[in-house]
Write a protein that holds these residues in place. Structure first.
Motif, PDB file in Angstrom:
ATOM      1  N   ILE A  48      39.050  12.745  51.823  1.00  0.00           N
ATOM      2  CA  ILE A  48      39.266  14.195  51.914  1.00  0.00           C
ATOM      3  C   ILE A  48      40.037  14.673  50.687  1.00  0.00           C
ATOM      4  N   ALA A  49      41.050  13.908  50.277  1.00  0.00           N
ATOM      5  CA  ALA A  49      41.775  14.265  49.050  1.00  0.00           C
ATOM      6  C   ALA A  49      40.833  14.252  47.851  1.00  0.00           C
ATOM      7  N   GLY A  50      39.901  13.290  47.833  1.00  0.00           N
ATOM      8  CA  GLY A  50      38.919  13.237  46.758  1.00  0.00           C
ATOM      9  C   GLY A  50      37.975  14.429  46.795  1.00  0.00           C
ATOM     10  N   ALA A  51      37.582  14.878  48.002  1.00  0.00           N
ATOM     11  CA  ALA A  51      36.714  16.049  48.113  1.00  0.00           C
ATOM     12  C   ALA A  51      37.421  17.305  47.608  1.00  0.00           C
ATOM     13  N   LEU A  52      38.709  17.451  47.917  1.00  0.00           N
ATOM     14  CA  LEU A  52      39.482  18.591  47.405  1.00  0.00           C
ATOM     15  C   LEU A  52      39.569  18.540  45.878  1.00  0.00           C
ATOM     16  N   TYR A  53      39.700  17.334  45.345  1.00  0.00           N
ATOM     17  CA  TYR A  53      39.719  17.188  43.890  1.00  0.00           C
ATOM     18  C   TYR A  53      38.383  17.615  43.281  1.00  0.00           C
ATOM     19  N   LEU A  54      37.272  17.214  43.890  1.00  0.00           N
ATOM     20  CA  LEU A  54      35.961  17.579  43.363  1.00  0.00           C
ATOM     21  C   LEU A  54      35.747  19.089  43.415  1.00  0.00           C
ATOM     22  N   LEU A  55      36.234  19.748  44.475  1.00  0.00           N
ATOM     23  CA  LEU A  55      36.159  21.206  44.540  1.00  0.00           C
ATOM     24  C   LEU A  55      36.964  21.848  43.417  1.00  0.00           C
ATOM     25  N   ALA A  56      38.167  21.322  43.184  1.00  0.00           N
ATOM     26  CA  ALA A  56      38.987  21.847  42.089  1.00  0.00           C
ATOM     27  C   ALA A  56      38.341  21.569  40.741  1.00  0.00           C
ATOM     28  N   LEU A  57      37.693  20.420  40.630  1.00  0.00           N
ATOM     29  CA  LEU A  57      37.010  20.073  39.386  1.00  0.00           C
ATOM     30  C   LEU A  57      35.901  21.070  39.079  1.00  0.00           C
ATOM     31  N   ALA A  58      35.235  21.537  40.123  1.00  0.00           N
ATOM     32  CA  ALA A  58      34.150  22.488  39.916  1.00  0.00           C
ATOM     33  C   ALA A  58      34.652  23.920  39.765  1.00  0.00           C
ATOM     34  N   PHE A  59      35.596  24.332  40.628  1.00  0.00           N
ATOM     35  CA  PHE A  59      35.964  25.751  40.703  1.00  0.00           C
ATOM     36  C   PHE A  59      37.404  26.038  40.274  1.00  0.00           C
ATOM     37  N   GLY A  60      38.169  25.034  39.870  1.00  0.00           N
ATOM     38  CA  GLY A  60      39.572  25.244  39.532  1.00  0.00           C
ATOM     39  C   GLY A  60      39.771  26.310  38.464  1.00  0.00           C
ATOM     40  N   PRO A  61      40.609  27.328  38.740  1.00  0.00           N
ATOM     41  CA  PRO A  61      40.798  28.420  37.778  1.00  0.00           C
ATOM     42  C   PRO A  61      41.566  28.032  36.522  1.00  0.00           C
ATOM     43  N   ALA A  62      42.263  26.910  36.552  1.00  0.00           N
ATOM     44  CA  ALA A  62      43.044  26.515  35.383  1.00  0.00           C
ATOM     45  C   ALA A  62      42.318  25.525  34.479  1.00  0.00           C
ATOM     46  N   GLY A  63      41.158  25.034  34.888  1.00  0.00           N
ATOM     47  CA  GLY A  63      40.479  24.060  34.037  1.00  0.00           C
ATOM     48  C   GLY A  63      39.250  23.443  34.649  1.00  0.00           C
ATOM     49  N   GLY A  64      38.691  24.107  35.667  1.00  0.00           N
ATOM     50  CA  GLY A  64      37.484  23.604  36.299  1.00  0.00           C
ATOM     51  C   GLY A  64      36.264  23.753  35.403  1.00  0.00           C
ATOM     52  N   VAL A  65      35.194  23.083  35.800  1.00  0.00           N
ATOM     53  CA  VAL A  65      33.978  23.078  34.988  1.00  0.00           C
ATOM     54  C   VAL A  65      33.408  24.482  34.833  1.00  0.00           C
ATOM     55  N   LEU A  66      33.331  25.242  35.942  1.00  0.00           N
ATOM     56  CA  LEU A  66      32.748  26.578  35.873  1.00  0.00           C
ATOM     57  C   LEU A  66      33.562  27.507  34.997  1.00  0.00           C
ATOM     58  N   ARG A  67      34.873  27.377  35.042  1.00  0.00           N
ATOM     59  CA  ARG A  67      35.716  28.208  34.174  1.00  0.00           C
ATOM     60  C   ARG A  67      35.447  27.888  32.713  1.00  0.00           C
ATOM     61  N   ARG A  68      35.317  26.620  32.387  1.00  0.00           N
ATOM     62  CA  ARG A  68      35.038  26.229  31.005  1.00  0.00           C
ATOM     63  C   ARG A  68      33.687  26.766  30.555  1.00  0.00           C
ATOM     64  N   LEU A  69      32.697  26.704  31.446  1.00  0.00           N
ATOM     65  CA  LEU A  69      31.369  27.207  31.087  1.00  0.00           C
ATOM     66  C   LEU A  69      31.401  28.704  30.853  1.00  0.00           C
ATOM     67  N   ARG A  70      32.111  29.443  31.707  1.00  0.00           N
ATOM     68  CA  ARG A  70      32.225  30.895  31.526  1.00  0.00           C
ATOM     69  C   ARG A  70      32.934  31.229  30.227  1.00  0.00           C
ATOM     70  N   SER A  71      33.981  30.448  29.891  1.00  0.00           N
ATOM     71  CA  SER A  71      34.713  30.690  28.655  1.00  0.00           C
ATOM     72  C   SER A  71      33.822  30.476  27.433  1.00  0.00           C
ATOM     73  N   ARG A  72      32.998  29.437  27.462  1.00  0.00           N
ATOM     74  CA  ARG A  72      32.115  29.169  26.341  1.00  0.00           C
ATOM     75  C   ARG A  72      31.068  30.262  26.184  1.00  0.00           C
ATOM     76  N   ARG A  73      30.516  30.733  27.313  1.00  0.00           N
ATOM     77  CA  ARG A  73      29.529  31.799  27.238  1.00  0.00           C
ATOM     78  C   ARG A  73      30.141  33.081  26.693  1.00  0.00           C
ATOM     79  N   HIS A  74      31.395  33.350  27.087  1.00  0.00           N
ATOM     80  CA  HIS A  74      32.081  34.540  26.600  1.00  0.00           C
ATOM     81  C   HIS A  74      32.293  34.456  25.082  1.00  0.00           C
ATOM     82  N   LEU A  75      32.685  33.271  24.595  1.00  0.00           N
ATOM     83  CA  LEU A  75      32.899  33.100  23.162  1.00  0.00           C
ATOM     84  C   LEU A  75      31.587  33.193  22.380  1.00  0.00           C
ATOM     85  N   GLU A  76      30.524  32.643  22.980  1.00  0.00           N
ATOM     86  CA  GLU A  76      29.231  32.697  22.311  1.00  0.00           C
ATOM     87  C   GLU A  76      28.688  34.119  22.245  1.00  0.00           C
ATOM     88  N   ALA A  77      29.000  34.909  23.282  1.00  0.00           N
ATOM     89  CA  ALA A  77      28.546  36.303  23.283  1.00  0.00           C
ATOM     90  C   ALA A  77      29.313  37.133  22.269  1.00  0.00           C
TER      91      ALA A  77
END
Length: 288
Positions: free
Chosen positions: A259-288
């Motif tokens: 369960i702790a690992g599942a919470l980590y995976l959720l943070a890895l995907a959606f974490g506002p301080a460094g999750g994957v989706l945040r990084r992808l949005r940041s890159r798209r913003h810079l590219e635009a």
């Protein structure tokens, strides 16, 4: 809903004991995990978790599955490995991570061998994976004492730990607190790993430290928020893991860590301080 979520802890004492013990580990271990993560010592925590095994095995060889000898033996063994790896790193060409890895492998092999001299496969599984559903009064008192001592110790060490984590050079320039701070911090880590060993075993004890801390690092940006989030996620993983294990008939310790690992995976995907989706949005913003 009450019957499903609360009833097991009301009706069964072993569930209440398991929950109290797991929460004590979460409240004390997760904040330590935050500092281990920020100081880039995550693998050090994992190695030290396995390093306690030969000491606990020696205690088991001398007195069986007795709380006192196994606790003292594990604590001494963990300190020996922590100090020994540092000495090797300072007196040879090996770096500390290499020496820690060597000590970890030797400790794991030695501990399993020692237990096999006297015990059965059941005893070995107990040592490696713990028995969170079989905590007695003495073990609960030990876990509560470790949690209390750890929180008091962290309150005392908080400022120098933060300073050394953020800027080690500054702490060294204003005094000699760096060395004692590191030693006391490592002692608290070993103490919590020994406590976690009784509930979750040597293979899983470090999971309660590192997984909530890693998830908190992906969500929060300041150390105080990371500590609070890590502790909260540790408590949530403890409760959810025990509930699921009760109804599914699966081992409680591994489910708590899953369960702790599942919470980590959720943070890895959606974490506002460094999750994957945040990084992808940041890159798209810079590219635009």
């Amino acid at each position: 809903m009450y019957n499903f979520l609360i009833s097991p802890f009301v009706e069964f004492e072993f569930m209440r004991r398991a929950l109290v013990g797991a929460i004590a580990l979460a409240l004390a271990g997760s904040p330590l995990g935050v500092f281990l993560l920020l100081r880039r010592m995550a693998l050090t925590g994992d190695a030290m978790a396995h390093a306690i095994l030969p000491g606990a095995a020696m205690g088991y060889l001398a007195a069986g599955l007795s709380l006192g000898p196994m606790t003292v033996g594990g604590f001494i063994a963990g300190l020996i490995v922590a100090v020994g790896s540092g000495v090797v790193a300072r007196t040879t060409i090996l770096r500390e991570d290499a020496s820690m890895a060597a000590f970890y492998l030797i400790s794991l092999a030695l501990g399993v061998t020692v237990i096999s001299l006297r015990g059965s496969n059941i005893d070995l599984l107990h040592v490696l994976f713990g028995s969170v559903l079989a905590l007695d009064d003495a073990t609960l008192l030990l876990l509560a004492s470790i949690a209390t001592l750890t929180l008091i110790g962290l309150a005392f060490l908080y400022r120098p730990l933060v300073m050394e984590t953020v800027d080690p050079g500054f702490l060294a320039s204003v005094g000699n607190a760096g060395g004692p701070t590191q030693i006391l911090f490592l002692m608290l880590v070993v103490l919590n790993l020994v406590g976690g060993f009784h509930a979750l075993g040597t293979l899983l004890a470090v999971g309660m430290m590192m997984l909530p801390a890693a998830a908190a690092r992906l969500i929060a940006k300041d150390i105080g928020s990371m500590i609070a989030l890590a502790a909260a996620q540790g408590v949530l993983a403890s409760y959810a893991g025990l509930i699921i294990s009760f109804y599914a008939g699966l081992p409680s310790g591994p489910l708590i860590i899953l369960i702790a690992g599942a919470l980590y995976l959720l943070a890895l995907a959606f974490g506002p301080a460094g999750g994957v989706l945040r990084r992808l949005r940041s890159r798209r913003h810079l590219e635009a």
